[in-house]
Scaffold this active site. Structure first.
Site, PDB file in Angstrom:
ATOM      1  CD  GLU A   1       2.732   3.595  47.476  1.00  0.00           C
ATOM      2  OE1 GLU A   1       3.773   3.660  46.889  1.00  0.00           O
ATOM      3  OE2 GLU A   1       1.426   2.746  47.760  1.00  0.00           O
TER       4      GLU A   1
ATOM      5  CB  CYS B   1      -3.276   8.125  49.266  1.00  0.00           C
ATOM      6  SG  CYS B   1      -4.155   7.397  50.386  1.00  0.00           S
TER       7      CYS B   1
ATOM      8  CG  HIS C   1      -2.122   2.871  48.999  1.00  0.00           C
ATOM      9  ND1 HIS C   1      -1.017   3.517  47.903  1.00  0.00           N
ATOM     10  CD2 HIS C   1      -2.878   3.198  49.316  1.00  0.00           C
ATOM     11  CE1 HIS C   1      -1.763   4.771  47.958  1.00  0.00           C
ATOM     12  NE2 HIS C   1      -3.025   4.334  48.931  1.00  0.00           N
TER      13      HIS C   1
HETATM   14  N1  PCA Z   1      -7.098   6.467  49.173  1.00  0.00           N
HETATM   15  C1  PCA Z   1      -6.558   7.250  48.763  1.00  0.00           C
HETATM   16  C2  PCA Z   1      -7.294   9.057  49.533  1.00  0.00           C
HETATM   17  C3  PCA Z   1      -7.642   8.048  50.736  1.00  0.00           C
HETATM   18  C4  PCA Z   1      -7.437   6.664  50.664  1.00  0.00           C
HETATM   19  O1  PCA Z   1      -7.660   6.309  51.650  1.00  0.00           O
HETATM   20  C5  PCA Z   1      -5.472   7.511  48.155  1.00  0.00           C
HETATM   21  O2  PCA Z   1      -4.798   6.147  47.769  1.00  0.00           O
HETATM   22  O3  PCA Z   1      -5.373   8.320  48.194  1.00  0.00           O
END
Ligand code: PCA
Length: 218
Positions: A83, A146, A170
């Site tokens: 990200e 996240c 991610h």
């Molecule tokens: N993914 C979610 C919140 C917790 C996680 O592991 C997200 O992409 O916001």
């Protein structure tokens, strides 16, 4: 970037319909290990707007890490997704694990619109690509927990004027989580751990690299 010897690596607990969260499992696998001379300290955060920041700040205060790598599951991705930006915005119809829904709401009213990742995102993408790992770079981390924790972490580091790299990664689902979805493979836990290890190695090496010397003028 000062040397990196102590890394806080966070993942999230299960949420919504996802009974397992690979981000927590990757943290468990790497917790206590040494990667390129840096000790990894893992923490699993609650998927709750009101509780996640305190859990993160507590871990940061206890550990005083010299890098913070935040991870979470992106069910829709098939790659390690780096990200670029954390937005000052909670914005999704999905409830957190406490039942809270936030739509179109600033995380820090009056604060900056966003914060950049301070991980060497492009270098990490190049290294993972060269190793044959599916990797992608994304503009922002979404509108759920996240992004929320990414913004909170960067805001705290910026506010305290700490010179420590911090970013969000991610992770894709595990193969068993997409077994019944056509055209999807997911990524094994072992491959995710290998990818995160290479990411950490890249970060540690980038921090060790001598700062570019000033341009000569003569
Ligand atoms: N993914 C979610 C919140 C917790 C996680 O592991 C997200 O992409 O916001």
């Amino acid at each position: 970037m000062p040397a990196v010897t102590r890394i806080l690596l966070t993942g999230f607990e299960p949420f919504l319909e996802y009974r397992e969260n690979p981000s927590a499992l990757v943290g468990e696998a790497l917790d206590g290990t040494l990667v390129a001379g840096a000790r990894i300290h893992a923490a699993t955060l609650p998927v709750a707007y009101d509780r996640a920041p305190a859990a993160l700040f507590d871990a940061m205060d206890r550990l005083r890490p010299d890098a913070v790598i935040l991870c979470g599951l992106a069910f829709e991705t098939e790659s390690i997704r780096l990200e670029r930006v954390a937005l000052n915005l909670d914005d999704t119809r999905h409830a957190d694990n406490d039942g809270t829904v936030r739509r179109g709401r600033p995380i820090l009213p009056g604060g900056p619109v966003g914060h950049w990742s301070t991980l060497p995102v492009d270098l990490i993408r190049d290294r993972l690509e060269a190793a044959g790992t599916p990797v992608s770079v994304s503009r922002d981390a979404g509108g759920y927990l996240c992004n929320h924790i990414f913004f909170q972490a960067r805001q705290r580091i910026a506010g305290a004027r700490l010179d420590i790299p911090c970013g969000f990664v991610h992770l894709p689902p595990l193969p068993e989580q997409v077994r019944d979805r056509q055209g999807r493979t997911g990524m094994t836990l072992l491959d995710q751990v290998r990818a995160m290890t290479l990411l950490i190695e890249t970060l540690v090496e980038a921090a060790q690299a001598p700062a570019p010397s000033p341009a000569r003028t003569s």
